[in-house]
Design a protein around this motif. Structure first.
Motif, PDB file in Angstrom:
ATOM      1  N   GLY A  78       0.830  -1.201   0.000  1.00 21.03           N
ATOM      2  CA  GLY A  78       0.000   0.000   0.000  1.00 21.03           C
ATOM      3  C   GLY A  78       0.863   1.248   0.000  1.00 21.03           C
ATOM      4  N   ASN A  79       0.660   2.094   1.006  1.00 27.85           N
ATOM      5  CA  ASN A  79       1.423   3.340   1.119  1.00 27.85           C
ATOM      6  C   ASN A  79       2.641   3.205   2.030  1.00 27.85           C
ATOM      7  OD1 ASN A  79      -0.413   4.771  -0.544  1.00 27.85           O
ATOM      8  ND2 ASN A  79      -1.794   5.051   1.208  1.00 27.85           N
ATOM      9  N   GLU A  80       2.935   1.970   2.446  1.00 32.66           N
ATOM     10  CA  GLU A  80       4.064   1.762   3.354  1.00 32.66           C
ATOM     11  C   GLU A  80       5.401   1.936   2.630  1.00 32.66           C
ATOM     12  OE1 GLU A  80       4.018   1.131   6.633  1.00 32.66           O
ATOM     13  OE2 GLU A  80       1.828   1.341   6.655  1.00 32.66           O
ATOM     14  N   GLU A  81       6.419   2.321   3.390  1.00 36.06           N
ATOM     15  CA  GLU A  81       7.766   2.445   2.854  1.00 36.06           C
ATOM     16  C   GLU A  81       8.336   1.052   2.553  1.00 36.06           C
ATOM     17  OE1 GLU A  81       9.605   5.206   2.155  1.00 36.06           O
ATOM     18  OE2 GLU A  81       7.748   6.323   2.520  1.00 36.06           O
ATOM     19  N   PRO A  82       9.294   0.957   1.622  1.00 41.89           N
ATOM     20  CA  PRO A  82       9.931  -0.340   1.346  1.00 41.89           C
ATOM     21  C   PRO A  82      10.603  -0.902   2.595  1.00 41.89           C
ATOM     22  CG  PRO A  82      10.462   1.256  -0.365  1.00 41.89           C
ATOM     23  CD  PRO A  82       9.791   2.028   0.737  1.00 41.89           C
ATOM     24  N   GLU A  83      10.695  -2.230   2.632  1.00 48.91           N
ATOM     25  CA  GLU A  83      11.351  -2.921   3.738  1.00 48.91           C
ATOM     26  C   GLU A  83      12.749  -3.351   3.309  1.00 48.91           C
ATOM     27  OE1 GLU A  83      10.280  -3.616   6.755  1.00 48.91           O
ATOM     28  OE2 GLU A  83       8.089  -3.499   6.752  1.00 48.91           O
ATOM     29  N   THR A  84      13.700  -3.229   4.232  1.00 46.66           N
ATOM     30  CA  THR A  84      15.063  -3.697   3.978  1.00 46.66           C
ATOM     31  C   THR A  84      15.310  -4.975   4.767  1.00 46.66           C
ATOM     32  OG1 THR A  84      15.858  -1.437   3.640  1.00 46.66           O
ATOM     33  CG2 THR A  84      17.507  -3.122   4.109  1.00 46.66           C
ATOM     34  N   LEU A  85      15.827  -5.995   4.073  1.00 49.41           N
ATOM     35  CA  LEU A  85      16.094  -7.278   4.699  1.00 49.41           C
ATOM     36  C   LEU A  85      17.577  -7.610   4.624  1.00 49.41           C
ATOM     37  CD1 LEU A  85      13.209  -9.612   3.438  1.00 49.41           C
ATOM     38  CD2 LEU A  85      13.547  -8.751   5.748  1.00 49.41           C
ATOM     39  N   GLN A  86      18.093  -8.216   5.670  1.00 53.86           N
ATOM     40  CA  GLN A  86      19.453  -8.742   5.667  1.00 53.86           C
ATOM     41  C   GLN A  86      19.421 -10.191   5.185  1.00 53.86           C
ATOM     42  OE1 GLN A  86      21.310  -8.304   9.486  1.00 53.86           O
ATOM     43  NE2 GLN A  86      21.533  -6.102   9.298  1.00 53.86           N
ATOM     44  N   LEU A  87      20.329 -10.518   4.271  1.00 53.37           N
ATOM     45  CA  LEU A  87      20.448 -11.882   3.770  1.00 53.37           C
ATOM     46  C   LEU A  87      21.773 -12.475   4.218  1.00 53.37           C
ATOM     47  CD1 LEU A  87      19.114 -11.727   0.088  1.00 53.37           C
ATOM     48  CD2 LEU A  87      17.858 -12.189   2.202  1.00 53.37           C
ATOM     49  N   SER A  88      21.733 -13.729   4.632  1.00 57.16           N
ATOM     50  CA  SER A  88      22.930 -14.443   5.038  1.00 57.16           C
ATOM     51  C   SER A  88      22.743 -15.909   4.684  1.00 57.16           C
ATOM     52  CB  SER A  88      23.175 -14.281   6.542  1.00 57.16           C
ATOM     53  OG  SER A  88      24.354 -14.950   6.939  1.00 57.16           O
ATOM     54  N   LEU A  89      23.773 -16.519   4.112  1.00 59.91           N
ATOM     55  CA  LEU A  89      23.669 -17.906   3.689  1.00 59.91           C
ATOM     56  C   LEU A  89      23.283 -18.816   4.858  1.00 59.91           C
ATOM     57  CD1 LEU A  89      26.751 -18.215   1.305  1.00 59.91           C
ATOM     58  CD2 LEU A  89      24.348 -18.487   0.671  1.00 59.91           C
ATOM     59  N   GLY A  90      22.258 -19.641   4.623  1.00 62.74           N
ATOM     60  CA  GLY A  90      21.842 -20.611   5.623  1.00 62.74           C
ATOM     61  C   GLY A  90      20.986 -20.062   6.733  1.00 62.74           C
ATOM     62  N   ARG A  91      20.564 -18.801   6.631  1.00 57.28           N
ATOM     63  CA  ARG A  91      19.734 -18.195   7.674  1.00 57.28           C
ATOM     64  C   ARG A  91      18.451 -17.635   7.071  1.00 57.28           C
ATOM     65  NH1 ARG A  91      23.926 -14.815  11.610  1.00 57.28           N
ATOM     66  NH2 ARG A  91      25.300 -16.595  12.102  1.00 57.28           N
TER      67      ARG A  91
END
Length: 265
Positions: A78-91
């Motif tokens: 909707g009108n929400e700001e984008p989300e930032t996600l941390q990626l890590s192998l195996g998690r």
């Protein structure tokens, strides 16, 4: 030399409920059906490297393309700001709310700059929760491109007490679990166990059918979980330097809990 087994596979694995249609675009736009989304990148980590500078040891950055982006941006709902996600192998990443349909995943750096072109496109299903398993593109052989498989992840589809076997490798996988033999084709998965069932030191053997027609054992041990937990077993291609076996297994145990979806703004 890798160990081999004469594993007799007699049961063709069933496709996970709804998994066959997960790659389809569910549509809906930013205001369409919502659900929780988590990302799980799988693969081998690059070798640890360091240098000595002025008698101080410093770890070197991983070679370009050897690991997935550390930070990615997911469009807001909707009108929400984008989300930032941390990626890590195996998690498994933190859960974010996503709308069903095509979802661009953009790489971003620590300074907040976001790439204009998507790093990857996810086909998010109409589910209360979904898990996106990501692996490096086997043709590119780098994490500059990725492939993905989306799985139903809500507690109604994957309940506490259950164990899910997922094959994102290019090989046939033989699974011997609790006395049952299962054959798992590439891109397929199967769920075993019973809701709220407890697992105590249950034997589990995983073997890969290699190019020579032999079965190569990649895991031979036991698994346990409490009644409130569930376990993902993800088999992926060994993509490191000079791997001793063609595939590896990632075993992740977790509590089967998701928060309620937030109300729409």
């Amino acid at each position: 030399m890798p160990s081999k087994t004469n594993l007799l596979v007699v049961l063709v694995a069933a496709v996970l409920p709804g998994a066959a249609c997960l790659a389809q675009d569910a549509g809906g736009g930013k205001d369409g059906p919502r659900g929780w989304l988590r990302l799980l990148p799988v693969g081998e980590t690059p070798p640890f490297r360091q240098v000595i500078e002025g008698e101080v040891r410093r770890e070197l950055e991983a070679p370009p393309g050897s690991i997935p982006p550390r930070l990615v941006e997911i469009p807001g709902v909707g009108n929400e700001e984008p989300e930032t996600l941390q990626l890590s192998l195996g998690r498994v990443s933190e859960p974010v709310v996503a709308v069903a349909g095509t979802l661009p995943v953009r790489e971003c750096d620590g300074g907040g700059a976001v790439q204009a072109e998507p790093w990857h496109q996810l086909k998010v299903p109409r589910q209360t929760a979904a898990l996106a398993v990501l692996w490096r593109d086997p043709d590119e052989k780098k994490w500059t491109k990725a492939r993905s498989l989306l799985l139903p992840d809500g507690v109604a589809d994957f309940a506490a007490g259950c164990i899910r076997f997922v094959n994102v490798s290019p090989y046939q996988i033989g699974v011997k679990f609790a006395g049952e033999d299962i054959l798992l084709s590439p891109g397929k998965g199967v769920i075993r166990g019973r809701p709220r069932g407890e697992l105590k030191q249950v034997p589990l053997l995983l073997a890969v059918g290699d190019d020579s027609g032999q079965w190569v054992t990649i895991f031979n041990s036991t698994v346990s979980q409490a009644a409130a937990e569930r376990t993902n077993v993800v088999v992926f291609r060994a993509d490191g330097m000079r791997p001793r076996r063609p595939a590896k297994a990632l075993i992740l145990r977790e509590r089967a809990v998701f928060p309620k979806l937030p109300k729409r703004e």
